[in-house]
Design an enzyme around this catalytic site. Structure first.
Site, PDB file in Angstrom:
ATOM      1  N   GLY A   1       0.829  -1.194   0.000  1.00  0.00           N
ATOM      2  CA  GLY A   1       0.000   0.000   0.000  1.00  0.00           C
ATOM      3  C   GLY A   1       0.864   1.245   0.000  1.00  0.00           C
ATOM      4  O   GLY A   1       2.085   1.178   0.158  1.00  0.00           O
ATOM      5  N   TYR A   2       0.217   2.384  -0.170  1.00  0.00           N
ATOM      6  CA  TYR A   2       0.930   3.654  -0.296  1.00  0.00           C
ATOM      7  C   TYR A   2       0.428   4.657   0.721  1.00  0.00           C
ATOM      8  O   TYR A   2      -0.779   4.826   0.898  1.00  0.00           O
ATOM      9  CB  TYR A   2       0.772   4.196  -1.726  1.00  0.00           C
ATOM     10  CG  TYR A   2       1.505   3.326  -2.703  1.00  0.00           C
ATOM     11  CD1 TYR A   2       2.813   3.613  -3.076  1.00  0.00           C
ATOM     12  CD2 TYR A   2       0.919   2.182  -3.211  1.00  0.00           C
ATOM     13  CE1 TYR A   2       3.511   2.782  -3.934  1.00  0.00           C
ATOM     14  CE2 TYR A   2       1.610   1.341  -4.076  1.00  0.00           C
ATOM     15  CZ  TYR A   2       2.908   1.656  -4.425  1.00  0.00           C
ATOM     16  OH  TYR A   2       3.600   0.819  -5.263  1.00  0.00           O
ATOM     17  N   LEU A   3       1.379   5.352   1.359  1.00  0.00           N
ATOM     18  CA  LEU A   3       1.065   6.402   2.322  1.00  0.00           C
ATOM     19  C   LEU A   3       1.151   7.781   1.679  1.00  0.00           C
ATOM     20  O   LEU A   3       0.615   8.742   2.201  1.00  0.00           O
ATOM     21  CB  LEU A   3       2.014   6.316   3.522  1.00  0.00           C
ATOM     22  CG  LEU A   3       1.983   4.973   4.259  1.00  0.00           C
ATOM     23  CD1 LEU A   3       3.084   4.910   5.313  1.00  0.00           C
ATOM     24  CD2 LEU A   3       0.614   4.745   4.886  1.00  0.00           C
TER      25      LEU A   3
END
Length: 146
Positions: free
Chosen positions: A12-14
């Protein structure tokens, strides 16, 4: 090729720019910061793996800028010593399989193994970035466009 010993991961990406990604395998988490310069050159910084709890995994899901993707990665070394990564996606991206190779330098000559469908090159197709697969999963694409 016969696929063995795959590693299941959640990614996932922050943040999108710079790209701040988390990757979880089991309960081990790594955070990577990437920023592209020109062409395929990029800055990349990766943290050491850290054991995290199920509660922390849940919090990362909440913090992600889009739903994380799930995939199983298989690695195959070729005769040139290059490592090919085959990603078999799960969840909403089920049915998608991609192949990637990390080259030692930008101008490195590449010889595709017989099992790679080089007619369907996706390197520059933004739909296939993991961030975009989280935003617009493969299962939602029109069947004739994929």
């Amino acid at each position: 090729p016969e696929l063995q010993s795959g590693e299941r991961m959640i990614q996932g990406y922050l943040s999108e720019k710079p790209s701040v990604r988390f990757r979880i395998s089991g309960n081990a988490m790594v955070i990577t910061v990437k920023e592209y310069y020109t062409g395929s050159r990029r800055f990349e910084l990766e943290t050491p793996a850290k054991q995290i709890s199920d509660e922390e995994i849940e919090k990362l899901y909440d913090l992600a800028v889009c739903p994380p993707i799930i995939k199983v990665r298989y690695k195959i070394k070729d005769a040139q010593g290059l490592t090919w990564e085959i990603d078999v996606y799960e969840g909403e991206n089920q049915g998608l399989i991609t192949v990637d190779v990390e080259l030692p330098r930008e101008d490195h000559p590449i010889q595709f193994p017989d099992w790679v469908d080089k007619k369907n090159e996706i390197t520059k197709d933004q739909r296939y970035t993991n961030l975009n697969l989280g935003r617009n999963p493969y299962s939602r694409w029109k069947k004739n466009k994929a």
